[in-house]
Design a protein around this motif. Structure first.
Motif, short mmCIF file in Angstrom:
data_model
loop_
_atom_site.label_atom_id
_atom_site.label_comp_id
_atom_site.label_asym_id
_atom_site.label_seq_id
_atom_site.Cartn_x
_atom_site.Cartn_y
_atom_site.Cartn_z
N GLY A 104 0.79 -1.22 0.00
CA GLY A 104 0.00 0.00 0.00
C GLY A 104 0.82 1.26 0.00
N ALA A 105 2.14 1.12 0.16
CA ALA A 105 3.02 2.29 0.18
C ALA A 105 3.90 2.33 -1.07
CB ALA A 105 3.89 2.26 1.43
N GLY A 106 3.49 1.62 -2.10
CA GLY A 106 4.21 1.68 -3.37
C GLY A 106 5.18 0.54 -3.60
N LEU A 107 5.29 -0.42 -2.66
CA LEU A 107 6.22 -1.55 -2.80
C LEU A 107 5.45 -2.82 -3.16
CD1 LEU A 107 7.85 0.57 -1.12
CD2 LEU A 107 9.02 -1.36 -0.04
N LEU A 108 6.00 -3.59 -4.09
CA LEU A 108 5.39 -4.85 -4.51
C LEU A 108 6.38 -5.98 -4.31
CD1 LEU A 108 3.80 -3.74 -7.93
CD2 LEU A 108 2.70 -3.77 -5.68
N SER A 109 5.86 -7.17 -3.96
CA SER A 109 6.72 -8.34 -3.81
C SER A 109 6.27 -9.44 -4.75
CB SER A 109 6.70 -8.86 -2.36
OG SER A 109 5.41 -9.35 -2.03
N THR A 110 7.17 -10.39 -5.02
CA THR A 110 6.91 -11.45 -5.99
C THR A 110 6.77 -12.81 -5.32
OG1 THR A 110 9.24 -12.02 -6.33
CG2 THR A 110 8.36 -10.19 -7.63
N VAL A 111 6.20 -13.73 -6.06
CA VAL A 111 6.16 -15.14 -5.65
C VAL A 111 7.52 -15.75 -5.98
CG1 VAL A 111 5.05 -17.37 -6.06
CG2 VAL A 111 3.69 -15.27 -6.09
N PRO A 112 8.09 -16.61 -5.10
CA PRO A 112 9.39 -17.23 -5.42
C PRO A 112 9.30 -18.11 -6.67
CG PRO A 112 8.41 -18.21 -3.47
CD PRO A 112 7.59 -17.01 -3.78
N ARG A 113 10.44 -18.35 -7.29
CA ARG A 113 10.46 -19.08 -8.55
C ARG A 113 10.02 -20.54 -8.39
NH1 ARG A 113 15.60 -18.32 -12.31
NH2 ARG A 113 14.16 -19.46 -13.64
N VAL A 114 10.47 -21.19 -7.33
CA VAL A 114 10.18 -22.61 -7.14
C VAL A 114 9.17 -22.77 -6.01
CG1 VAL A 114 11.14 -24.88 -6.67
CG2 VAL A 114 12.50 -23.19 -7.92
N LEU A 115 8.09 -23.48 -6.28
CA LEU A 115 7.05 -23.72 -5.29
C LEU A 115 6.88 -25.21 -5.07
CD1 LEU A 115 4.39 -21.14 -6.53
CD2 LEU A 115 6.01 -20.85 -4.65
N ALA A 116 6.61 -25.59 -3.82
CA ALA A 116 6.40 -27.01 -3.51
C ALA A 116 5.17 -27.55 -4.23
CB ALA A 116 6.25 -27.18 -2.00
N SER A 117 4.22 -26.68 -4.53
CA SER A 117 3.01 -27.11 -5.23
C SER A 117 3.27 -27.46 -6.68
CB SER A 117 1.96 -26.00 -5.16
OG SER A 117 2.41 -24.84 -5.86
N GLY A 118 4.42 -27.03 -7.20
CA GLY A 118 4.75 -27.29 -8.60
C GLY A 118 4.24 -26.22 -9.54
N ALA A 119 3.49 -25.25 -9.03
CA ALA A 119 2.98 -24.17 -9.88
C ALA A 119 4.13 -23.27 -10.31
CB ALA A 119 1.93 -23.36 -9.12
N ALA A 120 4.05 -22.79 -11.54
CA ALA A 120 5.08 -21.89 -12.07
C ALA A 120 4.48 -20.49 -12.20
CB ALA A 120 5.58 -22.38 -13.42
N MET A 121 4.77 -19.64 -11.24
CA MET A 121 4.23 -18.28 -11.24
C MET A 121 5.30 -17.24 -11.53
SD MET A 121 1.60 -18.40 -8.01
CE MET A 121 0.56 -19.84 -7.71
N THR A 122 6.56 -17.62 -11.41
CA THR A 122 7.67 -16.70 -11.65
C THR A 122 8.67 -17.37 -12.58
OG1 THR A 122 7.44 -15.65 -9.48
CG2 THR A 122 9.56 -15.40 -10.59
N ASN A 123 9.06 -16.64 -13.60
CA ASN A 123 10.05 -17.18 -14.54
C ASN A 123 10.80 -16.02 -15.17
OD1 ASN A 123 11.42 -19.09 -16.13
ND2 ASN A 123 10.03 -18.71 -17.83
N TRP A 124 12.12 -16.08 -15.15
CA TRP A 124 12.92 -15.07 -15.84
C TRP A 124 14.26 -15.67 -16.25
CZ3 TRP A 124 11.29 -12.27 -11.02
CH2 TRP A 124 11.97 -12.71 -9.89
N THR A 125 14.83 -15.09 -17.29
CA THR A 125 16.11 -15.58 -17.81
C THR A 125 17.28 -14.99 -17.06
OG1 THR A 125 16.11 -13.82 -19.48
CG2 THR A 125 15.18 -15.95 -20.12
N ARG A 126 17.05 -13.91 -16.34
CA ARG A 126 18.07 -13.30 -15.48
C ARG A 126 17.37 -12.65 -14.31
NH1 ARG A 126 17.64 -9.52 -19.79
NH2 ARG A 126 19.29 -10.54 -20.97
N ASN A 127 18.06 -12.54 -13.20
CA ASN A 127 17.45 -11.90 -12.03
C ASN A 127 17.26 -10.41 -12.28
OD1 ASN A 127 17.32 -14.26 -10.54
ND2 ASN A 127 19.30 -13.94 -9.56
N PRO A 128 16.14 -9.85 -11.84
CA PRO A 128 15.95 -8.40 -11.99
C PRO A 128 17.04 -7.62 -11.26
CG PRO A 128 13.90 -9.50 -11.37
CD PRO A 128 14.99 -10.50 -11.21
#
Length: 313
Positions: A104-128
């Motif tokens: 709410g103060a302008g900062l956003l966070s991401t889901v980690p790349r690897v999840l125990a559930s197997g879902a793929a919500m984050t993917n990138w070829t290089r780290n931001p």
């Protein structure tokens, strides 16, 4: 009466005569000359084949690299910054993720790349990295899509969050992670932007990471023409060759790397927002003369045409 004669010794020694030696040397010279000629021909064939293979490899390298970058362009989303017959500047997307928390103060966070559930919500070829840009989908508060939009931000700071309970990262309470998902090697990233993100951006909103990417045919210090590349975040790096050498640039349509742009009707367009297909022609040029048949050396050239349809036109 039997007469016994003493054996006589011939004064002539066994060996080759001068004529025989001359004939032998002439024959050996003929054979040696034929062998040398064969070796030279084989060497020319090897050099020509190597040059041919390298030229075609450079063409294939350019053909394999560019389409993967071009397909993700959204022309209607203003991804193309500039375009010409010899160069193209656009947003090069290198990763996607979804918003896990918005403080709410302008900062956003991401889901980690690897999840125990197997879902793929984050993917990138290089780290931001600081200086990279992102597009965040802002669904806002209205049920209709009239207030929906992609908002652009530039990253000014990055924090890695490994706590499963920290609201600065991607806590288990969001339902997007499980205990043990967040580790030092698999963190959630919290981004600070030069201009704060809207508090109306919802959890689960899509995020696209990109940098400005430039491709062009250019003349290097060695006097040859290459396909060059650089990227900006926001400062631009020096142009580097990624394939080549190719034929020199020419305005008559024979350039080593040539771009053409078409709209949805197949008509050539100069409007960046109407591009639906990009045509790429790569023309390779050997570094030397090629002689495969032995009849004479000639300059070798080859070309390849690629048509890339934009997914997000």
């Amino acid at each position: 009466m039997l007469t016994v004669h003493a054996p006589t010794c011939s004064t002539r020694r066994a060996g080759f005569t001068l004529v025989e030696l001359i004939i032998t040397m002439v024959l050996v010279s003929f054979v040696a000359g034929a062998i040398v000629k064969l070796l030279l021909r084989q060497q020319r064939f090897y050099n020509s084949t190597t040059d041919l293979i390298q030229t075609r490899q450079q063409i294939r390298q350019a053909a394999a690299m560019l389409p993967s970058d071009l397909r993700g362009i959204s022309s209607v989303g203003n991804d193309i910054y500039a375009m010409s017959d010899s160069s193209l500047d656009f947003r090069g997307v290198f990763g996607t993720t979804i918003v896990c928390t918005n403080n709410g103060a302008g900062l956003l966070s991401t889901v980690p790349r690897v999840l125990a559930s197997g879902a793929a919500m984050t993917n990138w070829t290089r780290n931001p990295a600081v200086g990279d840009s992102i597009l965040v989908y802002n669904d806002s508060t209205m049920v209709s899509s009239s207030d929906d939009a992609w908002s652009k931000h530039q990253i000014s700071a990055i924090a890695t969050i490994t706590s499963a309970t920290s609201t600065s990262g991607c806590p288990v309470a969001t339902g997007l992670t499980q205990a043990g998902d967040l580790t030092a090697g698999n963190p959630s990233y919290q981004f600070t932007f030069t201009a704060g993100a809207s508090p109306k951006i919802l959890v689960g909103s899509a995020m696209r990471f990109f940098r400005k990417v430039h491709y062009s045919v250019y003349k290097a210090a060695d006097g040859k023409w290459y396909l060059g590349f650089y990227e900006c975040k926001p400062g631009c790096s020096a142009i580097q060759p990624v394939a080549g050498p190719f034929q020199p640039y020419a305005a008559n349509g024979t350039s080593g790397v040539q771009f053409a742009y078409y709209d949805a009707t197949g008509t050539v367009t100069i409007n960046r927002n109407l591009v639906a297909r990009i045509s790429l022609v790569v023309r390779g040029q050997g570094t030397g003369l090629v002689n495969l048949s032995g009849d004479g050396a000639t300059a070798f050239g080859d070309s390849l045409r690629i048509e890339v349809g934009l997914r997000n036109k």
